[in-house]
Design a protein around this motif. Sequence first.
Motif, PDB file in Angstrom:
ATOM      1  N   SER A  13      -5.633  43.880 -15.616  1.00 19.24           N
ATOM      2  CA  SER A  13      -5.404  45.042 -16.458  1.00 19.24           C
ATOM      3  C   SER A  13      -4.086  44.864 -17.204  1.00 19.24           C
ATOM      4  O   SER A  13      -3.281  43.989 -16.866  1.00 19.24           O
ATOM      5  CB  SER A  13      -5.351  46.300 -15.580  1.00 19.24           C
ATOM      6  OG  SER A  13      -4.230  46.225 -14.716  1.00 19.24           O
ATOM      7  N   GLU A  14      -3.849  45.713 -18.178  1.00 18.79           N
ATOM      8  CA  GLU A  14      -2.587  45.600 -18.928  1.00 18.79           C
ATOM      9  C   GLU A  14      -1.362  45.713 -18.016  1.00 18.79           C
ATOM     10  O   GLU A  14      -0.486  44.850 -18.058  1.00 18.79           O
ATOM     11  CB  GLU A  14      -2.534  46.626 -20.054  1.00 18.79           C
ATOM     12  CG  GLU A  14      -1.290  46.465 -20.908  1.00 18.79           C
ATOM     13  CD  GLU A  14      -1.270  47.367 -22.127  1.00 18.79           C
ATOM     14  OE1 GLU A  14      -0.174  47.546 -22.679  1.00 18.79           O
ATOM     15  OE2 GLU A  14      -2.325  47.892 -22.518  1.00 18.79           O
ATOM     16  N   PRO A  15      -1.274  46.749 -17.155  1.00 18.04           N
ATOM     17  CA  PRO A  15      -0.098  46.789 -16.280  1.00 18.04           C
ATOM     18  C   PRO A  15      -0.077  45.650 -15.257  1.00 18.04           C
ATOM     19  O   PRO A  15       0.990  45.137 -14.913  1.00 18.04           O
ATOM     20  CB  PRO A  15      -0.175  48.157 -15.599  1.00 18.04           C
ATOM     21  CG  PRO A  15      -1.536  48.674 -15.838  1.00 18.04           C
ATOM     22  CD  PRO A  15      -2.080  47.971 -17.037  1.00 18.04           C
ATOM     23  N   GLY A  16      -1.233  45.221 -14.796  1.00 14.89           N
ATOM     24  CA  GLY A  16      -1.281  44.102 -13.846  1.00 14.89           C
ATOM     25  C   GLY A  16      -0.767  42.819 -14.472  1.00 14.89           C
ATOM     26  O   GLY A  16       0.046  42.097 -13.872  1.00 14.89           O
ATOM     27  N   ALA A  17      -1.216  42.534 -15.689  1.00  9.41           N
ATOM     28  CA  ALA A  17      -0.768  41.321 -16.381  1.00  9.41           C
ATOM     29  C   ALA A  17       0.730  41.404 -16.701  1.00  9.41           C
ATOM     30  O   ALA A  17       1.447  40.405 -16.600  1.00  9.41           O
ATOM     31  CB  ALA A  17      -1.581  41.115 -17.657  1.00  9.41           C
ATOM     32  N   LYS A  18       1.218  42.593 -17.057  1.00 10.07           N
ATOM     33  CA  LYS A  18       2.649  42.752 -17.337  1.00 10.07           C
ATOM     34  C   LYS A  18       3.484  42.541 -16.066  1.00 10.07           C
ATOM     35  O   LYS A  18       4.579  41.978 -16.127  1.00 10.07           O
ATOM     36  CB  LYS A  18       2.928  44.125 -17.943  1.00 10.07           C
ATOM     37  CG  LYS A  18       2.449  44.248 -19.386  1.00 10.07           C
ATOM     38  CD  LYS A  18       2.685  45.642 -19.917  1.00 10.07           C
ATOM     39  CE  LYS A  18       2.233  45.758 -21.362  1.00 10.07           C
ATOM     40  NZ  LYS A  18       2.415  47.122 -21.892  1.00 10.07           N
TER      41      LYS A  18
ATOM     42  N   GLU B  71      -3.290  47.705   1.526  1.00  9.94           N
ATOM     43  CA  GLU B  71      -4.363  48.207   0.652  1.00  9.94           C
ATOM     44  C   GLU B  71      -5.157  47.059   0.010  1.00  9.94           C
ATOM     45  O   GLU B  71      -6.180  47.288  -0.621  1.00  9.94           O
ATOM     46  CB  GLU B  71      -3.735  49.092  -0.427  1.00  9.94           C
ATOM     47  CG  GLU B  71      -4.688  49.967  -1.181  1.00  9.94           C
ATOM     48  CD  GLU B  71      -3.992  50.902  -2.167  1.00  9.94           C
ATOM     49  OE1 GLU B  71      -4.587  51.140  -3.240  1.00  9.94           O
ATOM     50  OE2 GLU B  71      -2.872  51.386  -1.880  1.00  9.94           O
ATOM     51  N   LEU B  72      -4.683  45.830   0.169  1.00  8.69           N
ATOM     52  CA  LEU B  72      -5.279  44.671  -0.498  1.00  8.69           C
ATOM     53  C   LEU B  72      -6.104  43.820   0.457  1.00  8.69           C
ATOM     54  O   LEU B  72      -5.848  43.793   1.658  1.00  8.69           O
ATOM     55  CB  LEU B  72      -4.172  43.792  -1.099  1.00  8.69           C
ATOM     56  CG  LEU B  72      -3.389  44.388  -2.252  1.00  8.69           C
ATOM     57  CD1 LEU B  72      -2.150  43.558  -2.536  1.00  8.69           C
ATOM     58  CD2 LEU B  72      -4.268  44.500  -3.491  1.00  8.69           C
ATOM     59  N   ASP B  73      -7.049  43.106  -0.131  1.00 10.45           N
ATOM     60  CA  ASP B  73      -7.761  42.081   0.629  1.00 10.45           C
ATOM     61  C   ASP B  73      -6.803  40.923   0.852  1.00 10.45           C
ATOM     62  O   ASP B  73      -5.922  40.669   0.010  1.00 10.45           O
ATOM     63  CB  ASP B  73      -8.983  41.595  -0.157  1.00 10.45           C
ATOM     64  CG  ASP B  73     -10.007  42.707  -0.393  1.00 10.45           C
ATOM     65  OD1 ASP B  73     -10.119  43.596   0.485  1.00 10.45           O
ATOM     66  OD2 ASP B  73     -10.667  42.696  -1.449  1.00 10.45           O
ATOM     67  N   PRO B  74      -6.965  40.189   1.950  1.00 10.40           N
ATOM     68  CA  PRO B  74      -6.075  39.044   2.195  1.00 10.40           C
ATOM     69  C   PRO B  74      -6.165  38.025   1.060  1.00 10.40           C
ATOM     70  O   PRO B  74      -7.249  37.779   0.503  1.00 10.40           O
ATOM     71  CB  PRO B  74      -6.590  38.449   3.500  1.00 10.40           C
ATOM     72  CG  PRO B  74      -7.420  39.518   4.126  1.00 10.40           C
ATOM     73  CD  PRO B  74      -7.943  40.372   3.014  1.00 10.40           C
ATOM     74  N   LEU B  75      -5.040  37.451   0.724  1.00  7.68           N
ATOM     75  CA  LEU B  75      -4.980  36.424  -0.305  1.00  7.68           C
ATOM     76  C   LEU B  75      -5.402  35.100   0.325  1.00  7.68           C
ATOM     77  O   LEU B  75      -4.824  34.663   1.313  1.00  7.68           O
ATOM     78  CB  LEU B  75      -3.561  36.333  -0.854  1.00  7.68           C
ATOM     79  CG  LEU B  75      -3.341  35.436  -2.060  1.00  7.68           C
ATOM     80  CD1 LEU B  75      -4.147  35.935  -3.261  1.00  7.68           C
ATOM     81  CD2 LEU B  75      -1.869  35.399  -2.418  1.00  7.68           C
TER      82      LEU B  75
ATOM     83  N   ARG C 181      -6.795  48.588  -7.891  1.00  7.92           N
ATOM     84  CA  ARG C 181      -7.038  50.010  -8.141  1.00  7.92           C
ATOM     85  C   ARG C 181      -7.792  50.232  -9.443  1.00  7.92           C
ATOM     86  O   ARG C 181      -8.507  51.227  -9.583  1.00  7.92           O
ATOM     87  CB  ARG C 181      -5.726  50.779  -8.163  1.00  7.92           C
ATOM     88  CG  ARG C 181      -5.097  50.939  -6.797  1.00  7.92           C
ATOM     89  CD  ARG C 181      -3.842  51.764  -6.888  1.00  7.92           C
ATOM     90  NE  ARG C 181      -3.179  51.926  -5.600  1.00  7.92           N
ATOM     91  CZ  ARG C 181      -2.046  52.577  -5.439  1.00  7.92           C
ATOM     92  NH1 ARG C 181      -1.442  53.149  -6.478  1.00  7.92           N
ATOM     93  NH2 ARG C 181      -1.496  52.666  -4.249  1.00  7.92           N
ATOM     94  N   GLU C 182      -7.615  49.332 -10.390  1.00  4.70           N
ATOM     95  CA  GLU C 182      -8.288  49.483 -11.681  1.00  4.70           C
ATOM     96  C   GLU C 182      -9.620  48.742 -11.729  1.00  4.70           C
ATOM     97  O   GLU C 182     -10.244  48.654 -12.781  1.00  4.70           O
ATOM     98  CB  GLU C 182      -7.339  49.053 -12.800  1.00  4.70           C
ATOM     99  CG  GLU C 182      -6.132  49.978 -12.826  1.00  4.70           C
ATOM    100  CD  GLU C 182      -5.280  49.891 -14.050  1.00  4.70           C
ATOM    101  OE1 GLU C 182      -5.633  49.178 -15.011  1.00  4.70           O
ATOM    102  OE2 GLU C 182      -4.229  50.557 -14.046  1.00  4.70           O
ATOM    103  N   GLY C 183     -10.040  48.212 -10.583  1.00  4.97           N
ATOM    104  CA  GLY C 183     -11.352  47.579 -10.488  1.00  4.97           C
ATOM    105  C   GLY C 183     -11.435  46.205 -11.125  1.00  4.97           C
ATOM    106  O   GLY C 183     -12.530  45.745 -11.458  1.00  4.97           O
ATOM    107  N   ILE C 184     -10.307  45.540 -11.279  1.00  3.06           N
ATOM    108  CA  ILE C 184     -10.275  44.204 -11.883  1.00  3.06           C
ATOM    109  C   ILE C 184     -10.356  43.160 -10.768  1.00  3.06           C
ATOM    110  O   ILE C 184      -9.541  43.142  -9.864  1.00  3.06           O
ATOM    111  CB  ILE C 184      -8.980  43.971 -12.703  1.00  3.06           C
ATOM    112  CG1 ILE C 184      -8.774  45.080 -13.729  1.00  3.06           C
ATOM    113  CG2 ILE C 184      -8.965  42.579 -13.316  1.00  3.06           C
ATOM    114  CD1 ILE C 184      -9.764  45.104 -14.846  1.00  3.06           C
ATOM    115  N   ARG C 185     -11.353  42.323 -10.855  1.00  8.42           N
ATOM    116  CA  ARG C 185     -11.536  41.278  -9.862  1.00  8.42           C
ATOM    117  C   ARG C 185     -10.569  40.136 -10.119  1.00  8.42           C
ATOM    118  O   ARG C 185     -10.360  39.715 -11.251  1.00  8.42           O
ATOM    119  CB  ARG C 185     -12.984  40.770  -9.942  1.00  8.42           C
ATOM    120  CG  ARG C 185     -13.367  39.796  -8.852  1.00  8.42           C
ATOM    121  CD  ARG C 185     -14.839  39.453  -8.874  1.00  8.42           C
ATOM    122  NE  ARG C 185     -15.349  38.307  -9.579  1.00  8.42           N
ATOM    123  CZ  ARG C 185     -14.796  37.128  -9.745  1.00  8.42           C
ATOM    124  NH1 ARG C 185     -13.609  36.886  -9.303  1.00  8.42           N
ATOM    125  NH2 ARG C 185     -15.395  36.155 -10.368  1.00  8.42           N
TER     126      ARG C 185
END
Length: 178
Positions: free
Chosen positions: A113-118, A100-104, A168-172
Amino acid sequence: MTIYTGRGDQGQTDLRNMERVSKDSRRIEAYGTVDEVNALVGVVRPTGHDDIDEKLRVIQNHLHIVQADFANPDPDEDDPRIQESHVETLEDLIDEADSELDPLESFILPSGSEPGAKLHHARAVCRRAERRCVSFAAEEAGVNETAIIYLNRLSDALFTLARLVNKREGIREENPDY
């Protein structure tokens, strides 16, 4: 069952086999840091994404097994142990999220986002837990090496889940400046 017993007041605790050890032993430090990872994963839930929350619930159960594994110097065959199947579960989780992700293509800053940073925070503590477990395994014979592999793979999974939540939360994603 009472929560307090007073048995640890002198700086010792019981292993699963009731052997008393110092609370600053490498074994206790190892599975105590795994407990910290588990608590951080619990702080992330709920993320707002049911499928990710279910994956995190499974991970938390696995982390309890890691703790039980490390707390038991003489496991029987029916005692909880991390198995290769637990590692494979994480690898499947990573592969599914990666689809589901773009290649790193570069390092990214641990934020979002808060859950992403956690999740990034949990990943960093998981790396510390892995280092503590490597030290523990270097000191004591019979440590389940698959549990250390599990922690290595878990840090990758937490990183991937952080990226997925942020996408998913639109955070670049942001790359570090060098």
